[in-house]
Each structure stands twice: as structure tokens, then as C-alpha cells.
Design a protein around this motif. Structure first.
Motif: not given
Ligand SMILES: CC(C)(COP(=O)(O)OP(=O)(O)OC[C@H]1O[C@@H](n2cnc3c(N)ncnc32)[C@H](O)[C@@H]1OP(=O)(O)O)[C@@H](O)C(=O)NCCC(=O)NCCS
Length: 144
Positions: A64-68
Motif C-alpha cells: 500500500y506504501s513502501a513495505g506496508i
């Protein structure tokens, strides 16, 4: 009961939409079948299945966003609540996220579900806000 990853264009996905509609939309006067679900093909769907019937589901938006990853659309059928199926669905989602290089999960919790996510190690990380006409809190958990 088994937890299974499912894809769109399957009978189990149709059952998941019906369950999500019953539990998460109809009580709000909404209908999931009027929504644009086209993004769902890129999301990861988990189902709890008992005697060929889908009794729970949850959806992950990977990266959904970097690494998340973002957890959404968590629901279990009223008749099987309290048996640990919700917990097992979230565990399957977290395991998938770990294997696919995510190190935390975020979600928007309805106010009455905050205690459920807290039991699973999630923490509230926002003030209360309104979404779909209901009080929500952002929650997150570091995984792995
Ligand atoms: C929230 C929900 C998914 C929980 O599903 P479930 O199958 O009952 O969950 P589990 O049986 O795995 O429960 C795990 C633990 O959380 C607890 N728990 C479940 N729902 C809870 C709640 N709303 N508040 C506090 N604790 C809760 C259970 O008692 C259990 O604790 P225990 O291990 O000490 O017995 C289910 O009640 C549901 O679908 N609710 C309506 C839709 C909803 O609110 N979805 C989330 C939107 S953000």
C-alpha cells in the motif's frame, strides 16, 4: 475450518462479496455490488471455509506504501464468531505479507472492532475519524 487464499472470478470470491455485503455494507444502508471493485483483482483475498461454505474473509492491499500492507474488509459470519477464525484469517494475511517483503500492516478499524485488533497486537495510531459514517481509528502492527 481451513484458511485459503482465493482469487476473483471464483465462486468463493462471490461468497466473500455476499458476506462482506451482509456484515459491512447492508447495516450502513449500502450495497457492495454498486461499488467499483476493479482494484480487487490486484489485492490478496483470504477466506475461512467450513463445510464448503465461506464463513469469514479479509483482504490485503500489498505494498500500500513502501513495505506496508493494508488490511481491509475483515468479516466473520455471526454464527462462528469467537472461535478464533478472525485471528486465523489475520495470521494468514500477516504471514503472506512477511513472505512478500512487508514489515508492517495498517488498517482503519471501526470503533467497535478496536479491541479485536488489539488482541492481535495492533496499536491505535490516530485520533478518531469518520469513514462510511462511522467512527474509525488507524491501527498498525510491525510484523516479522
Ligand atoms: C471483528 C470480527 C472480525 C472478529 O471475528 P471473530 O471470528 O469473532 O474473532 P476471533 O474469534 O478470532 O477473536 C479473537 C479474539 O478477539 C476477541 N474479539 C473478537 N471481537 C472482538 C471485539 N469486537 N472487541 C474486542 N475483542 C474481540 C475474541 O474474544 C478473541 O479473544 P480471546 O482469544 O481472548 O477469546 C467479527 O466480530 C466481525 O466480523 N465483526 C463485524 C465486522 C467488523 O467489525 N469488521 C471489522 C471492521 S474494521
Amino acid at each position: 475450518m481451513i484458511i485459503k487464499q482465493i482469487t476473483v472470478h471464483t465462486e468463493l470470491y462471490k461468497q466473500a462479496l455476499i458476506l462482506r455485503n451482509e456484515i459491512l455494507r447492508i447495516p450502513l444502508g449500502q450495497n457492495i455490488f454498486n461499488e467499483d471493485l476493479s482494484d480487487e483483482a490486484r489485492q490478496v483475498h483470504f477466506a475461512a471455509i467450513e463445510n464448503t461454505q465461506l464463513v469469514g474473509c479479509v483482504v490485503l492491499i500489498p505494498h500500500y506504501s513502501a513495505g506496508i500492507g493494508k488490511l481491509r474488509q475483515m468479516a466473520t459470519s455471526e454464527k462462528i464468531r469467537g472461535k478464533g477464525y478472525g485471528l486465523q484469517l489475520v495470521s494468514a494475511l500477516e504471514n503472506y505479507a512477511i513472505k512478500n517483503n512487508m514489515d508492517s500492516i495498517v488498517l482503519h478499524a471501526r470503533h467497535y472492532a478496536v479491541g479485536f485488533y488489539q488482541k492481535l497486537g495492533y496499536s491505535v495510531c490516530s485520533a478518531v475519524f469518520e469513514e462510511v459514517g462511522m467512527e474509525h481509528y488507524k491501527m498498525s502492527k510491525t510484523i516479522g
